[in-house]
Design a protein around this motif. Structure first.
Motif, PDB file in Angstrom:
ATOM      1  N   ARG A 169       0.837  -1.189   0.000  1.00  0.00           N
ATOM      2  CA  ARG A 169       0.000   0.000   0.000  1.00  0.00           C
ATOM      3  C   ARG A 169       0.882   1.253   0.000  1.00  0.00           C
ATOM      4  N   GLY A 170       0.325   2.289  -0.618  1.00  0.00           N
ATOM      5  CA  GLY A 170       1.116   3.495  -0.778  1.00  0.00           C
ATOM      6  C   GLY A 170       1.848   3.510  -2.107  1.00  0.00           C
ATOM      7  N   THR A 171       1.511   2.591  -2.994  1.00  0.00           N
ATOM      8  CA  THR A 171       2.091   2.573  -4.337  1.00  0.00           C
ATOM      9  C   THR A 171       0.963   2.631  -5.367  1.00  0.00           C
ATOM     10  N   GLU A 172       1.309   3.066  -6.556  1.00  0.00           N
ATOM     11  CA  GLU A 172       0.286   3.108  -7.604  1.00  0.00           C
ATOM     12  C   GLU A 172      -0.168   1.690  -7.957  1.00  0.00           C
ATOM     13  N   TRP A 173       0.763   0.773  -7.957  1.00  0.00           N
ATOM     14  CA  TRP A 173       0.411  -0.612  -8.246  1.00  0.00           C
ATOM     15  C   TRP A 173      -0.674  -1.096  -7.292  1.00  0.00           C
ATOM     16  N   ALA A 174      -0.490  -0.866  -6.011  1.00  0.00           N
ATOM     17  CA  ALA A 174      -1.452  -1.345  -5.017  1.00  0.00           C
ATOM     18  C   ALA A 174      -2.804  -0.658  -5.216  1.00  0.00           C
ATOM     19  N   ARG A 175      -2.792   0.641  -5.446  1.00  0.00           N
ATOM     20  CA  ARG A 175      -4.041   1.357  -5.685  1.00  0.00           C
ATOM     21  C   ARG A 175      -4.741   0.788  -6.912  1.00  0.00           C
ATOM     22  N   ASP A 176      -3.968   0.538  -7.971  1.00  0.00           N
ATOM     23  CA  ASP A 176      -4.551   0.021  -9.205  1.00  0.00           C
ATOM     24  C   ASP A 176      -5.116  -1.382  -9.022  1.00  0.00           C
ATOM     25  N   ALA A 212      -6.337  -2.544  -6.268  1.00  0.00           N
ATOM     26  CA  ALA A 212      -7.572  -2.383  -5.491  1.00  0.00           C
ATOM     27  C   ALA A 212      -8.714  -1.942  -6.405  1.00  0.00           C
ATOM     28  N   ARG A 213      -8.382  -1.072  -7.351  1.00  0.00           N
ATOM     29  CA  ARG A 213      -9.394  -0.639  -8.309  1.00  0.00           C
ATOM     30  C   ARG A 213      -9.830  -1.822  -9.170  1.00  0.00           C
ATOM     31  N   MET A 214      -8.857  -2.610  -9.583  1.00  0.00           N
ATOM     32  CA  MET A 214      -9.145  -3.789 -10.399  1.00  0.00           C
ATOM     33  C   MET A 214     -10.048  -4.752  -9.631  1.00  0.00           C
ATOM     34  N   PHE A 215      -9.740  -4.912  -8.367  1.00  0.00           N
ATOM     35  CA  PHE A 215     -10.530  -5.776  -7.493  1.00  0.00           C
ATOM     36  C   PHE A 215     -11.972  -5.282  -7.455  1.00  0.00           C
ATOM     37  N   TYR A 216     -12.139  -3.991  -7.293  1.00  0.00           N
ATOM     38  CA  TYR A 216     -13.480  -3.413  -7.244  1.00  0.00           C
ATOM     39  C   TYR A 216     -14.199  -3.603  -8.580  1.00  0.00           C
ATOM     40  N   GLU A 217     -13.510  -3.306  -9.671  1.00  0.00           N
ATOM     41  CA  GLU A 217     -14.154  -3.364 -10.992  1.00  0.00           C
ATOM     42  C   GLU A 217     -14.545  -4.795 -11.349  1.00  0.00           C
ATOM     43  N   GLU A 218     -13.679  -5.727 -10.997  1.00  0.00           N
ATOM     44  CA  GLU A 218     -14.026  -7.120 -11.330  1.00  0.00           C
ATOM     45  C   GLU A 218     -15.165  -7.609 -10.445  1.00  0.00           C
ATOM     46  N   THR A 219     -15.148  -7.191  -9.213  1.00  0.00           N
ATOM     47  CA  THR A 219     -16.246  -7.591  -8.336  1.00  0.00           C
ATOM     48  C   THR A 219     -17.556  -6.999  -8.842  1.00  0.00           C
ATOM     49  N   ARG A 220     -17.502  -5.752  -9.262  1.00  0.00           N
ATOM     50  CA  ARG A 220     -18.719  -5.114  -9.792  1.00  0.00           C
ATOM     51  C   ARG A 220     -19.206  -5.840 -11.044  1.00  0.00           C
ATOM     52  N   ARG A 221     -18.239  -6.218 -11.902  1.00  0.00           N
ATOM     53  CA  ARG A 221     -18.609  -6.942 -13.120  1.00  0.00           C
ATOM     54  C   ARG A 221     -19.326  -8.248 -12.772  1.00  0.00           C
ATOM     55  N   LYS A 222     -18.775  -8.953 -11.795  1.00  0.00           N
ATOM     56  CA  LYS A 222     -19.380 -10.222 -11.381  1.00  0.00           C
ATOM     57  C   LYS A 222     -20.790  -9.995 -10.839  1.00  0.00           C
ATOM     58  N   VAL A 223     -20.919  -8.938 -10.044  1.00  0.00           N
ATOM     59  CA  VAL A 223     -22.239  -8.637  -9.472  1.00  0.00           C
ATOM     60  C   VAL A 223     -23.230  -8.340 -10.583  1.00  0.00           C
ATOM     61  N   GLU A 224     -22.813  -7.516 -11.532  1.00  0.00           N
ATOM     62  CA  GLU A 224     -23.709  -7.138 -12.631  1.00  0.00           C
ATOM     63  C   GLU A 224     -24.044  -8.331 -13.524  1.00  0.00           C
ATOM     64  N   ALA A 225     -23.090  -9.270 -13.608  1.00  0.00           N
ATOM     65  CA  ALA A 225     -23.319 -10.466 -14.433  1.00  0.00           C
ATOM     66  C   ALA A 225     -24.037 -11.565 -13.658  1.00  0.00           C
ATOM     67  N   GLY A 226     -24.278 -11.330 -12.379  1.00  0.00           N
ATOM     68  CA  GLY A 226     -24.953 -12.342 -11.575  1.00  0.00           C
ATOM     69  C   GLY A 226     -24.080 -13.547 -11.265  1.00  0.00           C
ATOM     70  N   GLU A 227     -22.776 -13.383 -11.282  1.00  0.00           N
ATOM     71  CA  GLU A 227     -21.872 -14.501 -11.007  1.00  0.00           C
ATOM     72  C   GLU A 227     -21.674 -14.638  -9.504  1.00  0.00           C
ATOM     73  N   GLY A 228     -22.032 -15.781  -8.970  1.00  0.00           N
ATOM     74  CA  GLY A 228     -21.795 -16.039  -7.559  1.00  0.00           C
ATOM     75  C   GLY A 228     -20.865 -17.214  -7.401  1.00  0.00           C
ATOM     76  N   VAL A 229     -20.264 -17.385  -6.228  1.00  0.00           N
ATOM     77  CA  VAL A 229     -19.364 -18.519  -6.016  1.00  0.00           C
ATOM     78  C   VAL A 229     -20.159 -19.816  -5.944  1.00  0.00           C
TER      79      VAL A 229
END
Lengths: 444, 375
Positions: free
Chosen positions: A257-264, A266-283
């Motif tokens: 944390r405290g690096t652009e890589w880590a921030r990016d 985290a953003r990727m994590f959020y975006e992929e999670t959102r994509r899964k939610v919107e696609a109705g993908e559950g575990v």
């Protein structure tokens, strides 16, 4: 303890299903970063080895590489080396019930001849830093210092005698000083200044306050992505991710944390999670129960969590990692060093200060619509057991709150990193019984 | 000897004096949990400081429901005794932060009070003291001492003058000097370790001047003290909350010539400076007191034990370490190795359970060690 069969070993060592496309990239980055660190150290560059309650932000503001003890401990444990290395510690006269999670890093340095050391083994640090919270932390890092003749700096946090708990979750991001008290923050800030002087003296690196300000800003961005991700998982059924997916997605960038890589990431994590939610993908297709895992992650056996979603549709949706990232880390203020002290105080206040810790758990149970809690909880007093981070009343207040909420809890008494104490079959049965009888059967 | 009998009686019943004192004087009593608390400041306020102690084997019923999970045995025992009426004579309770679980006890009582689940009890104050050798530590600790002074003034309803604090410091130092004279007799094999333990601990249960009188009387009668001829040992390890461990060692033919634990003569060092600002002097002394495993570095522990060995010339060192006492267990291998380098034999009495009467018999184990190793 029952010895596991070869078949069980094979099953346990299987990696959990990676439901995130970038999870392997995170692991690969982590590994590459570590090998780069080793190269830099071999070239004469200093690096610091620190405990998890030490703010790595300060080191990053000095361009001083830092390895976190619990991160390395998790790597060693995941590589199934904990039994071997802890055994070396025991041979020296250190009792078996001593803090495995926090000492495994040191233990790993005792296996110098190990050709199979995780990632070739940890290079020797230039300095070591820990807080003095539980008594053993100071001993373990003192051991590093004496064994390898390394300078050691201790941070002694003040206890928050009278936390102002009104609306503390909502106020936590900005009003941390009024929650914990100026003395707590002042005490840390003063020691951070001493730490900076210590690091400058022993590493030759220079601290940059402007860089710290930037690090705080970008790490806040990272943590706010985690908070948004938490909301997605909390409000979606079936959950798009279980904690075996979440933990590596969070923790690897957290160590950076405290690096652009880590921030990016985290953003990727959020975006992929959102994509899964919107696609109705559950575990799972049919989610029958949502579980909270209370305690540190089962680093030597992350696949454990997935067993129950396969057998029962019971998904571990919550662990402390995403929740602490969401509520503990995002911290705002004008003075970056003071704000950093606020961040570190909040993180440990959330987990260890009553009533903040129990109230926080209650909030999360409601947020995630949790059906049952599985608690790691420390062992009991036996020559073999370990009473780490002693407290009193936590389980009492927690239990009382859970009873009022109608949320059942199961205590499994396991060790996070020491695979020697893990009885896979018995623990799975215990949790299975809890799910069947305590969670699913208890439903109206 | 009558004086020693009286001391042991008080050690066995640590509450009798405080209850009687309170009834006779109408004064207030403050329980002190932890060796870091400047009892001199409490005494200066006219309040009787008494050390709050756990007791192995005592009932835990009053605390059982609160202790399930991660409460170690000493913490559980302390909580039980504070909840079951054992300390119902306390008006105040001052809790230090080393060991760290004392701070947890404070947080527990705070939460219990907040949720109104606790019956009325003493007013509780946290006394946060650190031990690292940093400039910030000195400032923090002085601030803590000032905070304690302010709270004592509130509790007592009167200001604490520098003179009253200095007088209390003088009484405390006199206590330490007298105990050190008695400790010299112990090193000359005239007082057993169990006697010295009781003498040191009862200083924390009585008004200092009165206890000092007992010590002076005992010193006057030193010629009557027996001579012991057993094998000289140092005890090092977890705090002993009763005399059973020492008695077991003594029954095996061991003579505990020095102790390395917070219940014993570690309390006697160092003295408090008497010709400087008293609050500074208190902060300094309690910051850098004789090092225990909780809060002090292992190197300091090695030096301290080494100095004890040089002073007392033991035949061996006996380590007794509770399973739940992790910092002490972390120190053990380095202490053992340093003794070995100095040619001093040692034995570790297992990873003991608190109050364990069923484990490996201590006396037999010690006897076997003494006959095998020391001869």
């Amino acid at each position: 303890m029952q010895k596991e069969t070869a078949e069980q070993t094979s099953a346990r060592e299987q990696l959990p299903q990676k439901n995130l496309s970038f999870a392997r990239e995170n692991s690969a980055y982590n590994r590459e970063w570590f090998f780069d660190l080793k190269t830099r150290v071999e070239g004469g560059e200093p690096y610091a080895y620190v405990n998890a309650d030490v703010p790595t932000e300060i080191f990053k503001a000095m361009d001083l590489p830092v390895v976190v003890n619990q991160w390395w401990s998790a790597v060693v444990s995941a590589k199934q080396k904990s039994a071997e290395y802890l055994g070396l510690l025991n041979e020296r006269g250190y009792a078996k019930n001593l803090c495995q999670y926090c000492s495994l890093g040191f233990a790993s340095t005792l296996a110098r001849a190990d050709q199979d050391a995780p990632w070739g083994g940890l290079p020797g640090p230039t300095v070591v830093v820990s807080a003095a919270r539980c008594g053993s932390d100071q001993k373990i890092f003192d051991l590093w210092s004496r064994e390898y003749d390394i300078p050691y700096f201790t941070i002694e946090p003040a206890v928050a005698a009278h936390p102002d708990i009104d609306d503390w979750v909502e106020r936590g991001r900005h009003e941390w000083e009024s929650i914990y008290g100026a003395r707590v923050i002042d005490t840390l800030v003063e020691q951070y200044r001493e730490l900076i002087a210590f690091l400058e003296k022993h590493t030759g690196k220079r601290f940059d306050m402007d860089k710290l300000e930037w690090i705080m800003q970008i790490s806040n961005e990272q943590e706010e992505y985690y908070a948004s991700t938490r909301e997605l998982i909390a409000k979606t059924s079936p959950a798009p991710l279980n904690i075996a997916d979440q933990i590596p997605a969070i923790m690897i960038p957290q160590w950076h944390r405290g690096t652009e890589w880590a921030r990016d990431r985290a953003r990727m994590f959020y975006e992929e999670t959102r994509r899964k939610v919107e696609a109705g993908e559950g575990v799972v297709e049919r989610e029958r129960a949502r579980l909270m895992w209370l305690g540190t992650g089962l680093w030597h056996n992350l696949a454990f969590y997935e067993h129950f979603q396969r057998e029962y549709g019971a998904v571990f949706v919550w662990s402390i990692y995403l929740a602490v990232a969401s509520d503990g880390y995002p911290t705002y203020g004008d003075d970056p060093l003071r704000t950093l002290a606020g961040r570190m105080t909040k993180i440990f206040g959330i987990m260890y200060t009553p009533p903040l810790n129990t109230q926080w758990i209650g909030n999360e149970i409601r947020r995630f619509d949790i059906d049952g809690v599985v608690s790691l909880h420390a062992g009991t007093e036996t020559p073999e057991g370990s009473v780490c981070q002693q407290n009193i009343g936590y389980n009492y207040f927690l239990h009382r709150m859970l009873e009022e909420m109608g949320t059942p809890i199961c205590y499994i008494g396991a060790n996070t990193v020491d695979s020697r104490s893990w009885d896979d079959e018995a623990t799975k049965q215990r949790v299975a019984n809890f799910i069947e009888l305590g969670v699913l059967a208890a439903r109206p | 000897m009558e004086i020693l009998n009286r001391v042991h009686a008080l050690y066995r019943d640590p509450h009798s004096y405080a209850r009687a004192w309170k009834a006779q004087t109408g004064g207030k009593v403050a329980g002190c949990l932890g060796l870091d608390i400047p009892q001199e400041l409490i005494a200066a306020a006219g309040i009787l400081p008494v050390r709050v102690l756990p007791l192995p084997g005592a009932p835990l019923d009053a605390a059982r429901s609160f202790c399930e999970g991660a409460s170690g045995p000493v913490l559980s025992s302390l909580a039980a005794r504070l909840l079951d009426g054992t300390y119902d004579y306390l008006d105040y309770l001052v809790i230090a932060t080393r060991p760290a679980y004392y701070g947890e006890l404070y947080a527990f009582f705070r939460e219990l009070g907040r949720t109104e689940a606790r019956p009325s009890g003493p007013a509780v104050l946290l006394f946060d003291l650190h031990h690292d050798a940093k400039a910030s530590t000195r400032r923090f600790n002085l601030d803590s001492v000032k905070g304690l002074k302010a709270k004592l003034e509130e509790w007592s309803g009167k200001g604490l003058s520098p003179e009253s604090i200095q007088a209390a410091i003088a009484a405390g130092n006199q206590s330490r000097r007298l105990l050190r004279q008695l400790n010299q007799l112990r090193m000359q094999c005239r007082l057993q370790g169990s006697d010295m333990l009781a003498l040191a601990e009862t200083a924390n249960l009585m008004e200092r001047d009165e206890h000092n009188g007992l010590l002076e009387d005992l010193l006057k009668r030193k010629a009557q003290l027996p001579h012991y001829h057993d094998i000289r040992l140092i005890y090092s390890g977890s705090d002993t909350d009763d005399l059973s461990i020492y008695r077991a060692i003594e029954a095996a033919g061991g003579y505990i010539v020095a102790d390395d634990q917070d219940r014993g003569t570690r309390q006697l060092l160092p003295l408090i400076e008497e010709h400087v600002d008293p609050l500074q002097a208190l902060a300094q002394r309690y910051t850098r007191r004789a090092p225990s495993s909780w809060g002090f570095r292992t190197g300091e522990r090695i030096r301290y034990l080494g100095e004890l060995v040089e002073e007392c010339h033991p035949a061996a060192v006996v380590f007794y370490i509770l399973a739940a006492d992790h910092p002490t267990a972390w120190d053990y291998p380095a202490l053992r190795d340093s003794l070995e380098q100095a040619g001093i034999q040692s034995v570790r009495l297992g990873s003991r359970l608190y109050g364990d009467r069923q484990g490996e018999p201590l006396t037999e184990r010690i006897r076997e060690f003494l006959s095998r190793q020391v001869g």
